[in-house]
Design a protein around this motif. Structure first.
Motif, short mmCIF file in Angstrom:
data_model
loop_
_atom_site.label_atom_id
_atom_site.label_comp_id
_atom_site.label_asym_id
_atom_site.label_seq_id
_atom_site.Cartn_x
_atom_site.Cartn_y
_atom_site.Cartn_z
N THR A 10 0.75 -1.20 0.13
CA THR A 10 0.05 -0.15 0.20
C THR A 10 0.80 1.16 0.10
O THR A 10 0.45 2.32 -0.71
N GLN A 14 1.05 4.21 -2.81
CA GLN A 14 0.66 5.62 -2.35
C GLN A 14 2.09 6.47 -2.94
O GLN A 14 1.95 7.45 -3.71
N PHE A 17 1.57 6.65 -6.90
CA PHE A 17 0.30 7.78 -7.02
C PHE A 17 0.88 9.24 -6.81
O PHE A 17 0.59 10.24 -7.66
N GLN A 47 -4.11 -1.14 -5.90
CA GLN A 47 -4.13 -0.22 -4.90
C GLN A 47 -4.04 1.25 -5.70
O GLN A 47 -4.68 2.16 -5.36
N PHE A 51 -6.48 4.50 -5.71
CA PHE A 51 -6.01 5.90 -5.30
C PHE A 51 -6.35 6.84 -6.64
O PHE A 51 -6.71 8.01 -6.06
N ASP A 53 -8.79 6.69 -8.29
CA ASP A 53 -10.54 7.20 -7.97
C ASP A 53 -11.31 7.50 -9.39
O ASP A 53 -11.78 8.67 -9.47
#
Length: 266
Positions: A10, A14, A17, A47, A51, A53
């Motif tokens: 995760t 991140q 992202f 994941q 992120f 979205d």
């Protein structure tokens, strides 16, 4: 394949992202231990997609030729989920500053007319899709990534997804008289009116429908479905050059037509 990410996975997603948003590249040496295997890499990609979205507009398939598989030390393709607004109808315009370290590829882009299943044959896929000429722009969140980025980092980084530009979409079984004919198109890639690459569809796993078939089966093995309306950039005909400012155009035979991308320098 378990889809539950670890804390490390995760955290890696991140970081990817953050680089995706800021255009500040990561150093691949800092992440060599971030994914233990391909399954972990796909969990990171999943994941990363969360992120973002945004709706998933489709997928890109990479490492579909013997040459690129050898470059990335693998014997199989890989895929990356692509958000919907990264699929652009031609003619398209982008700023070079929107991207990080992009390349440019020529591909066939399929669109599912209905949900596709792992049980579908090549003939089923021929009937269930549209096809369009395409220019794909791979891009990575890692500095100096091509061709040295390890395969699992490629997977984690959404298969180094950038943009997919697609031309006129027509029923695949209307463009091509047979499944085997999907392997026959040839294409020239031009920049500023000069041909820089030529290639043919048979470079893509022998037939781009094989690439689509692989993807549908891979997604099914992960509990996913390629759904109606989603597009697939199925694999490059050529070893990609770097994308630079100017007018790029791919010209396909077999009645597929052309697809154009204008890249501004700002």
């Amino acid at each position: 394949m378990t889809m539950t990410t670890t804390t490390t996975e995760t955290g890696f997603a991140q970081r990817l992202f953050d680089a995706y948003q800021t255009h500040q590249p990561l150093q691949m040496a800092d992440f060599t231990a971030a994914v233990s295997d391909e399954d972990a890499a796909y969990r990171v990609q999943t994941q990363l997609t969360v992120f973002k979205d945004q709706p998933v507009g489709g997928y890109k398939v990479s490492l579909t030729s013997a040459t690129t598989q050898q470059m990335f030390d693998t014997d199989a393709p890989l895929y990356g989920a692509q958000v919907a607004d990264h699929f652009l109808a031609a003619p398209a315009k982008v700023r070079r500053g929107q991207l990080m370290e992009p390349l440019v590829e020529v591909e066939l882009v399929f669109k599912a007319k209905e949900d596709l299943a792992a049980s579908d044959s090549l003939t089923d896929l021929w009937h269930k899709t549209t096809v369009a000429p395409g220019l794909e722009v791979p891009d990575s969140r890692f500095a100096d990534w091509f061709p040295d980025l390890p395969k699992n980092l490629v997977v984690a980084d959404a298969a180094v997804g950038g943009l997919v530009v697609y031309g006129t979409e027509r029923d695949t079984d209307q463009v091509f008289e047979t499944v085997d004919a999907v392997a026959t198109p040839k294409c020239s890639l031009e920049h500023a009116g000069k041909t820089v690459k030529t290639g043919q569809a048979s470079e893509v796993l022998g037939n781009p429908l094989n690439s689509l078939h692989w993807l549908v089966a891979k997604l099914a093995a992960q509990g996913r479905t390629l759904t109606a309306g989603q597009r697939v950039s199925s694999g490059t005909f050529v070893l990609p050059p770097h994308l630079t400012a100017g007018h790029w155009q791919a010209n396909f035979d077999q009645g597929l037509g052309s697809v154009a991308l204008e890249v501004s320098a700002d």
